[in-house]
Design an enzyme around this catalytic site. Structure first.
Site, short mmCIF file in Angstrom:
data_model
loop_
_atom_site.label_atom_id
_atom_site.label_comp_id
_atom_site.label_asym_id
_atom_site.label_seq_id
_atom_site.Cartn_x
_atom_site.Cartn_y
_atom_site.Cartn_z
N TRP A 58 0.82 -1.21 0.00
CA TRP A 58 0.00 0.00 0.00
C TRP A 58 0.85 1.26 0.00
O TRP A 58 0.38 2.33 -0.42
CB TRP A 58 -0.95 -0.01 1.20
CG TRP A 58 -2.07 -0.97 1.03
CD1 TRP A 58 -2.25 -2.15 1.70
CD2 TRP A 58 -3.17 -0.86 0.13
NE1 TRP A 58 -3.39 -2.79 1.27
CE2 TRP A 58 -3.98 -2.00 0.31
CE3 TRP A 58 -3.57 0.09 -0.81
CZ2 TRP A 58 -5.15 -2.22 -0.43
CZ3 TRP A 58 -4.72 -0.12 -1.54
CH2 TRP A 58 -5.49 -1.26 -1.34
N TRP A 113 2.46 1.07 -4.28
CA TRP A 113 1.79 0.86 -5.56
C TRP A 113 1.16 2.16 -6.08
O TRP A 113 0.97 2.33 -7.29
CB TRP A 113 0.72 -0.24 -5.46
CG TRP A 113 -0.65 0.25 -5.12
CD1 TRP A 113 -1.13 0.54 -3.88
CD2 TRP A 113 -1.72 0.48 -6.03
NE1 TRP A 113 -2.44 0.96 -3.97
CE2 TRP A 113 -2.84 0.92 -5.27
CE3 TRP A 113 -1.86 0.36 -7.41
CZ2 TRP A 113 -4.05 1.25 -5.85
CZ3 TRP A 113 -3.09 0.68 -7.98
CH2 TRP A 113 -4.16 1.11 -7.20
N ASN A 114 0.85 3.10 -5.19
CA ASN A 114 0.26 4.38 -5.58
C ASN A 114 0.99 5.48 -4.82
O ASN A 114 0.55 5.94 -3.78
CB ASN A 114 -1.24 4.38 -5.24
CG ASN A 114 -1.96 5.59 -5.78
OD1 ASN A 114 -1.35 6.61 -6.10
ND2 ASN A 114 -3.28 5.50 -5.91
N HIS A 121 -12.83 4.93 -1.04
CA HIS A 121 -13.12 3.78 -1.90
C HIS A 121 -14.64 3.55 -1.97
O HIS A 121 -15.18 3.33 -3.06
CB HIS A 121 -12.43 2.53 -1.36
CG HIS A 121 -11.01 2.37 -1.83
ND1 HIS A 121 -9.97 3.09 -1.29
CD2 HIS A 121 -10.46 1.59 -2.79
CE1 HIS A 121 -8.83 2.75 -1.88
NE2 HIS A 121 -9.11 1.84 -2.80
N TYR A 176 -27.71 -5.93 -9.33
CA TYR A 176 -28.64 -6.73 -10.13
C TYR A 176 -29.95 -6.94 -9.39
O TYR A 176 -31.04 -6.82 -9.97
CB TYR A 176 -28.00 -8.08 -10.47
CG TYR A 176 -28.90 -9.03 -11.21
CD1 TYR A 176 -29.09 -8.91 -12.58
CD2 TYR A 176 -29.56 -10.07 -10.54
CE1 TYR A 176 -29.92 -9.78 -13.26
CE2 TYR A 176 -30.38 -10.95 -11.21
CZ TYR A 176 -30.57 -10.80 -12.57
OH TYR A 176 -31.39 -11.67 -13.24
#
Length: 429
Positions: A318, A321-322, A359, A421
């Site tokens: 974490w 990666w960004n 998120h 759905y």
């Protein structure tokens, strides 16, 4: 001449098998190539099976419908364009307004960005989920940028006041790269519309008075990144339509019937295309797109990611990666909490909590439903990080990181698709 397996005195020497850990042998390039070949062949078989079963599902017209419901109504585009006047509100030159008034306007500005974008995505019926994700993502990036802009200028103002001396409002000296067009600036000479808008479009979330700059725009480099962006975008759309959508559609029945064995089978089947698409998206965004923007703006800091694929702990992944988000969290969230006496574990948990909020914000609002799957998935990283860091080391920790990526993401995807759905198809019928 000394023969193999024999010492010069004639006595046999001890020879370990190459695959033994004590042999010291480490050249497994051939085995790595074999793994790559097997991976390519396995995925080629799955892709061929998909073509035979479903035919060609790639439809460019359907892609347009993901962004627009009505060709005469473009709510996402209008919402993104509307961010420009909001960013101007944050521009306040020293001495124009009081410190308290500026702080109130800053808080109102940041709050209104999140509320306005959310209200638009929730109430405008012509806003598609994809359009909502893009527009909310733009507003989230702008939120983080303007927070950093205000925070950094506040630090400069406090330093300036502490030194109790006047600093120049004009450009002071040339930059280290030797370009006459790029000059160093000191506070409050940076408080200009040009400086702020450069930061708004620059591929970073942390504001600096003087960003590293490249001396020129490399046209070949720029064209390579542009071609990569166009090709990989088409590849992503094709893989989603051809591979992921049929798998997700076939997963609805096992989830409705709560057939556990079939659910696991559908999950594992979805994990392969989902992970491949995530890897392609990572390269498309963090390498091709951000480097393209950086080259256009002659932005010199290109550290958008580090070697997260070698992560042996969840926290290392974490943090690497960004890099733009990690730097923002470290500079404006984590370190201020440590300076205020918060212990490291609570500060790390608070960072994951904030990340979990955004998120969920970027998923639930565009889908117009609140299920907290993304929030719980992010918060689950806290105990996972503790477990991996305490009990798993080296390659075992790296394997745990890859498993959490490959399996965790499709679980969240299936949860949201299933609930979406049920709400929009089953309940309406």
């Amino acid at each position: 001449m000394e023969k193999a397996g024999m010492k010069t005195n004639g006595s046999p020497s001890k020879i370990e098998s190459l695959l033994s850990s004590s042999s010291g042998y480490s050249n497994y390039r051939g085995i790595l190539n074999w793994c790559v070949v097997m991976l390519v062949l396995s995925n080629a078989r799955l892709f061929l099976e998909n073509i035979i079963k479903y035919g060609i599902l790639v439809d460019p017209i359907q892609v347009v419908s993901l962004f627009l419901k009505d060709p005469y109504s473009w709510p996402a585009a209008c919402l993104i364009i509307g961010r420009e006047p909001l960013s101007v509100i944050c521009y306040c030159r020293t001495g124009t307004i009081s410190k308290t008034t500026g702080l109130i306007l800053h808080i109102l500005n940041l709050t209104s960005m999140l509320i306005l974008s959310s209200a638009t995505a929730l109430t405008v019926t012509s806003m598609t989920p994809v359009g909502g994700v893009i527009s909310l993502g733009v507003y989230t990036v702008l939120f983080l940028k303007l927070y950093s802009y205000q925070d950094t200028n506040r630090w400069c103002r406090e330093i300036r006041q502490a030194k109790a001396k006047k600093m120049t409002r004009s450009f002071s000296c040339k930059s280290s790269n030797g370009s006459a067009a790029h000059t160093h600036v000191s506070y409050p000479g940076n408080l200009t519309h040009r400086d702020m808008y450069y930061f708004v479009f620059a591929p970073t979330l942390c504001y600096q008075l003087n960003f590293p700059r490249s001396p020129r725009i490399r046209k070949r480099f720029l064209m390579r990144r542009l071609l990569e962006m166009l090709f990989l975008m088409q590849l992503l759309v094709g893989l989603i339509q051809q591979w992921m959508v049929p798998t997700i559609q076939n997963s609805m029945k096992p989830f409705q019937e709560m057939d556990f064995s079939r659910m696991v089978e559908r999950l594992l089947k979805l994990a392969v295309p989902n992970h491949l698409i995530w890897l392609i998206f990572f390269y498309w965004f963090f390498h091709s797109s951000l480097n393209f923007v950086a080259e256009m703006l002659q932005f010199g800091d290109r550290e958008f990611y580090r070697d997260w694929w070698n992560s042996e702990t969840v926290t290392y992944f974490w943090a690497n990666w960004n890099i733009p988000v990690h730097k923002w969290c470290l500079r404006h969230f984590y370190k201020p909490m440590l300076r205020n006496g918060v212990n490291k574990f609570l500060a790390q948990t608070a960072v994951f909590l904030a990340s979990a909020f955004f998120h969920e914000y970027l998923v639930s609002v565009p889908l117009k439903m609140f299920r907290l799957w993304a929030f719980m998935g992010m918060m689950a990283q806290v105990p996972l990080a503790w477990f991996v860091g305490r009990f798993l080391n080296g390659n075992y920790g790296n394997a745990a990181m890859w498993i959490s990526l490959i399996i965790g993401q499709p679980i969240a995807v299936l949860m949201y698709v299933h609930d979406y759905y049920i709400i929009h198809h089953v309940n309406t019928t």
